[in-house]
Design an enzyme around this catalytic site. Sequence first.
Site, PDB file in Angstrom:
ATOM      1  CD  GLN A 110       5.068  -9.955   5.277  1.00  0.00           C
ATOM      2  OE1 GLN A 110       6.060  -9.266   5.364  1.00  0.00           O
ATOM      3  NE2 GLN A 110       3.709  -9.412   5.362  1.00  0.00           N
ATOM      4  N   GLY A 111       5.563 -14.736   3.853  1.00  0.00           N
ATOM      5  CA  GLY A 111       5.291 -15.004   2.542  1.00  0.00           C
ATOM      6  C   GLY A 111       4.229 -14.662   1.912  1.00  0.00           C
ATOM      7  CB  SER A 134       4.642 -10.226  -2.278  1.00  0.00           C
ATOM      8  OG  SER A 134       4.347  -8.883  -1.347  1.00  0.00           O
ATOM      9  CB  SER A 161      12.368  -9.713   4.147  1.00  0.00           C
ATOM     10  OG  SER A 161      12.284  -8.893   3.300  1.00  0.00           O
ATOM     11  CD  GLU A 204       4.785  -5.555   7.004  1.00  0.00           C
ATOM     12  OE1 GLU A 204       4.126  -5.893   6.482  1.00  0.00           O
ATOM     13  OE2 GLU A 204       5.981  -5.708   6.471  1.00  0.00           O
ATOM     14  CD  GLU A 233       2.918   5.559  -4.814  1.00  0.00           C
ATOM     15  OE1 GLU A 233       2.792   4.231  -4.158  1.00  0.00           O
ATOM     16  OE2 GLU A 233       3.533   6.270  -5.210  1.00  0.00           O
TER      17      GLU A 233
HETATM   18  C1  LIG Z   1      12.714  -4.482   0.648  1.00  0.00           C
HETATM   19  C2  LIG Z   1      11.477  -4.866   0.576  1.00  0.00           C
HETATM   20  C3  LIG Z   1      11.098  -6.133   1.453  1.00  0.00           C
HETATM   21  C4  LIG Z   1       9.823  -6.770   1.149  1.00  0.00           C
HETATM   22  N1  LIG Z   1       9.832  -7.881   2.010  1.00  0.00           N
HETATM   23  C5  LIG Z   1       8.610  -8.645   1.940  1.00  0.00           C
HETATM   24  C6  LIG Z   1       8.294  -9.969   2.784  1.00  0.00           C
HETATM   25  O1  LIG Z   1       9.148 -10.310   3.554  1.00  0.00           O
HETATM   26  N2  LIG Z   1       7.562 -10.490   2.397  1.00  0.00           N
HETATM   27  C7  LIG Z   1       6.234 -10.312   1.459  1.00  0.00           C
HETATM   28  O2  LIG Z   1       5.434 -10.744   1.267  1.00  0.00           O
HETATM   29  N3  LIG Z   1       6.659  -9.081   0.594  1.00  0.00           N
HETATM   30  C8  LIG Z   1       7.601  -8.321   0.708  1.00  0.00           C
HETATM   31  N4  LIG Z   1       7.936  -7.222   0.228  1.00  0.00           N
HETATM   32  C9  LIG Z   1       6.894  -6.866  -1.223  1.00  0.00           C
HETATM   33  C10 LIG Z   1       6.102  -5.553  -0.894  1.00  0.00           C
HETATM   34  O3  LIG Z   1       5.082  -6.106   0.051  1.00  0.00           O
HETATM   35  C11 LIG Z   1       5.567  -5.286  -2.113  1.00  0.00           C
HETATM   36  O4  LIG Z   1       6.676  -4.763  -2.913  1.00  0.00           O
HETATM   37  C12 LIG Z   1       4.384  -4.451  -2.142  1.00  0.00           C
HETATM   38  O5  LIG Z   1       3.423  -4.542  -1.524  1.00  0.00           O
HETATM   39  C13 LIG Z   1       4.092  -3.520  -3.266  1.00  0.00           C
HETATM   40  O6  LIG Z   1       3.938  -4.770  -4.362  1.00  0.00           O
HETATM   41  P1  LIG Z   1       4.513  -4.760  -5.844  1.00  0.00           P
HETATM   42  O7  LIG Z   1       5.906  -4.889  -5.394  1.00  0.00           O
HETATM   43  O8  LIG Z   1       4.009  -5.841  -6.522  1.00  0.00           O
HETATM   44  O9  LIG Z   1       4.324  -3.597  -6.554  1.00  0.00           O
HETATM   45  P2  LIG Z   1       2.897  -3.169  -7.137  1.00  0.00           P
HETATM   46  O10 LIG Z   1       1.641  -3.544  -6.517  1.00  0.00           O
HETATM   47  O11 LIG Z   1       2.953  -3.525  -8.632  1.00  0.00           O
HETATM   48  O12 LIG Z   1       2.971  -1.459  -7.373  1.00  0.00           O
HETATM   49  C14 LIG Z   1       3.571  -0.983  -8.562  1.00  0.00           C
HETATM   50  C15 LIG Z   1       3.292   0.546  -8.485  1.00  0.00           C
HETATM   51  O13 LIG Z   1       1.931   0.735  -8.477  1.00  0.00           O
HETATM   52  C16 LIG Z   1       1.363   1.434  -7.439  1.00  0.00           C
HETATM   53  N5  LIG Z   1      -0.230   1.139  -7.287  1.00  0.00           N
HETATM   54  C17 LIG Z   1      -0.409  -0.104  -7.136  1.00  0.00           C
HETATM   55  N6  LIG Z   1      -1.875  -0.346  -7.115  1.00  0.00           N
HETATM   56  C18 LIG Z   1      -2.373   0.980  -6.748  1.00  0.00           C
HETATM   57  C19 LIG Z   1      -3.449   1.756  -6.452  1.00  0.00           C
HETATM   58  N7  LIG Z   1      -4.681   0.867  -6.327  1.00  0.00           N
HETATM   59  N8  LIG Z   1      -3.578   2.992  -6.230  1.00  0.00           N
HETATM   60  C20 LIG Z   1      -2.625   3.765  -6.499  1.00  0.00           C
HETATM   61  N9  LIG Z   1      -1.143   3.314  -6.866  1.00  0.00           N
HETATM   62  C21 LIG Z   1      -1.173   1.694  -6.993  1.00  0.00           C
HETATM   63  C22 LIG Z   1       2.245   1.303  -6.388  1.00  0.00           C
HETATM   64  O14 LIG Z   1       2.140   2.057  -5.152  1.00  0.00           O
HETATM   65  C23 LIG Z   1       3.535   1.167  -6.974  1.00  0.00           C
HETATM   66  O15 LIG Z   1       4.428   2.347  -7.246  1.00  0.00           O
HETATM   67  C24 LIG Z   1       9.152  -6.261   0.170  1.00  0.00           C
HETATM   68  C25 LIG Z   1       9.542  -5.339  -0.511  1.00  0.00           C
HETATM   69  C26 LIG Z   1      10.675  -4.760  -0.232  1.00  0.00           C
HETATM   70  C27 LIG Z   1      10.772  -3.389  -1.332  1.00  0.00           C
END
Ligand SMILES: Cc1cc2nc3c(=O)[nH]c(=O)nc-3n(C[C@H](O)[C@H](O)[C@H](O)COP(=O)(O)OP(=O)(O)OC[C@H]3O[C@@H](n4cnc5c(N)ncnc54)[C@H](O)[C@@H]3O)c2cc1C
Length: 392
Positions: free
Chosen positions: A130-131, A133, A165, A248, A376
């Site tokens: 899944q591409g 993020s 992933s 998902e 969150e």
């Molecule tokens: C093990 C794992 C596998 C993954 N696999 C994939 C994958 O295959 N494909 C893919 O596309 N992505 C994947 N992801 C990515 C995942 O979807 C993102 O990590 C997730 O959506 C959070 O985005 P971020 O890491 O940029 O954090 P951010 O969005 O930067 O968030 C940082 C913190 O701020 C908080 N926050 C942000 N905005 C708000 C708001 N509006 N209100 C309250 N709190 C907020 C969040 O809850 C978090 O605690 C994976 C992540 C993990 C950990």
Amino acid sequence: MDFEFTEAQEAFRKEVRAWLERHVPYDLRGKAFAASRADRDEVARLRAWQKTMYEAGYCAMDWPREFGGRSASLVEQIILYQEMARAESPQFVNRGGLSMLGPTLMKYGTPEQQTRFLRKILTAEDLWCQGFSEPNAGSDLANLQTRAVIDGDAFVINGQKVWTSMGHVADWCFLLVRTDPDAPKHKGISFVLVDMKTPGITVRPLRQITGEAEFNEVFYDNVRVPRANLVGRLHGGWEVAITTLAYERDLLTFIRHISLKNALHRLMRLARERGRGDDEVVRQKIAGLYIGEQALMLNGYRSLTRILRGGAPGPEGSTSKLFWSQVDQELALTASEMLGPYSQLKRGPAWAPDEGQWEFYELLARASGIRAGTSEILRNILGERVLGLPKD
Ligand SMILES: Cc1cc2nc3c(=O)[nH]c(=O)nc-3n(C[C@H](O)[C@H](O)[C@H](O)COP(=O)(O)OP(=O)(O)OC[C@H]3O[C@@H](n4cnc5c(N)ncnc54)[C@H](O)[C@@H]3O)c2cc1C
């Protein structure tokens, strides 16, 4: 729903149970709740296992017959999951394909896309990643900047994805790209299917706290993708992505529940083996986890019922994901507390409980509240879109 099983359903249970007894591979059975999706050999074994299950008619039984499933009833589906957990079978490795892309293609894909891709999702011949993020588009996914420009009959893609992933083992990726940079951010996105062998793609593994590199940075440098690989409308990818994400958070969580159930059974067995079964605190914690697991399962049945009746997961599906992550982390913590220092032993030493899977499980569980939407964000969705609370 009616929880009594008919004779025919009990016969089906017997058949599945006997089949699983004979076929779950020995080396995967032991790793039922913490199988690695980083290790290429293990992924190859998990692929072979999914193919075997498909050939026996047990993979994506709920998919309509026309798409390679069995149009199975909810109860048969439930029996299968119960028996997979009982036999300590790992989950299906191609879960992004089975639980996210498959239903999306059934709804938005062209007949050619459905013919080309659905069967190979089932057999795990095409492993999907899944591409979505990007470095600046996680919770705020619509902020994604990876660009696709139309050039003749192709999209030319440039940009970077992150946390992909299984990107290092996947054959294909379902990718979100920005096709109209001038439109409001939710309106200029398209959903495309990309062959991971296309020139211009660089996959760089990212090492995680578990010590493994299951997810990756993926760079797209002038990657040409046929226009025929567009799913849904041009610039209409947000609507498609919302469907994928809803599956998902809802259906995939239900499938993840197999690992959770396996882990809970192992934990109960460990408590007995280590003489902790009489410890009141341990008993209370395990009872709480058991109740949580049952609630998750029942909520999953409710979702499955809705889907099998022709409905689709909605924002309320976020409840399952949110609650699953809490139970998952609680379970990992309970295991670590119960095992004490032994919980920190990795695979290898003879005295590492369950071949070191608890160390892996505890570290992996850190991610449960982040992947597929952070807790969150899920609370925001539930508050605003389900309970109707004001945004502020
Ligand atoms: C093990 C794992 C596998 C993954 N696999 C994939 C994958 O295959 N494909 C893919 O596309 N992505 C994947 N992801 C990515 C995942 O979807 C993102 O990590 C997730 O959506 C959070 O985005 P971020 O890491 O940029 O954090 P951010 O969005 O930067 O968030 C940082 C913190 O701020 C908080 N926050 C942000 N905005 C708000 C708001 N509006 N209100 C309250 N709190 C907020 C969040 O809850 C978090 O605690 C994976 C992540 C993990 C950990």
